[in-house]
Every structure is written in structure tokens, then in C-alpha cells.
Design an enzyme around this catalytic site. Structure first.
Site: not given
Length: 103
Positions: A29, A32
Site C-alpha cells: 500500500c 501506508c
């Protein structure tokens, strides 16, 4: 404090005491990965908050338990009780403001 990685077997004990910020994330991600260094900085600046990371790919049952549909999802716990939640990348200043506003 150091950032802790939690899984199904130790999650409850990681959030049991004090103020804990849990980052539900995945390695693939992008947002992230952008949030990771921000969390490192927050960890160094806020002594009263423990930061715990949970990989949603490795801990699908925890992600399901907390209804994680988007990542990163940050959930703030006080003594094991969920008190606040936010989704998506947060700049350091906004994240600290959010934590302090939900103590």
C-alpha cells in the site's frame, strides 16, 4: 518507545494499557508506506502513545474484526477500548492533533 508489530495472538495485550495507536496497513500500500516515517516521528515525539502496526494481509481476522475496508486505517485505543478512528494518510501535524484531541 519503539513501534510494535502485533498479530492475532498478541493484539489484545498490546492495546490493553494506556493510549495505543494501531495502524492497519499492508506492505504493498503506497499511502501506508508514506505513513510509516510519519509514525516513526510521532513515536519519538509522543511518549504517552504506543504505536502498534497490524499487517492486514497477515492478520485478516483482525482486519475483519475491526471492519477495515481501506488502508491505512488508524484506530486509537485507551486501555483496550476503541475511542477514535481515521482512514488514509495523515501528515504528522494533523496526526498529532488528532491523537491529542482524542486523549
Amino acid at each position: 518507545m519503539a513501534i510494535v508489530y502485533a498479530n492475532t495472538s498478541n493484539f489484545k495485550e498490546q492495546i490493553a494499557n494506556g493510549l495505543t495507536l494501531v495502524d492497519f496497513y499492508a506492505d504493498w500500500c503506497g499511502p501506508c508506506r508514506m505513513l510509516a516515517p510519519v509514525l516513526e516521528q510521532v513515536d519519538q515525539e509522543l511518549d504517552e502513545v504506543t504505536i502498534v502496526k497490524v499487517n492486514v494481509d497477515e492478520n485478516e481476522d483482525l482486519a475483519r474484526q475491526f471492519g477495515i475496508m481501506s488502508i491505512p486505517t488508524l484506530i486509537l485505543f485507551r486501555n483496550g477500548e476503541q475511542i477514535a478512528q481515521t482512514i488514509g494518510f495523515q501528515p504528522k501535524e494533523r496526526l498529532i492533533q488528532w491523537i491529542n484531541g482524542n486523549k
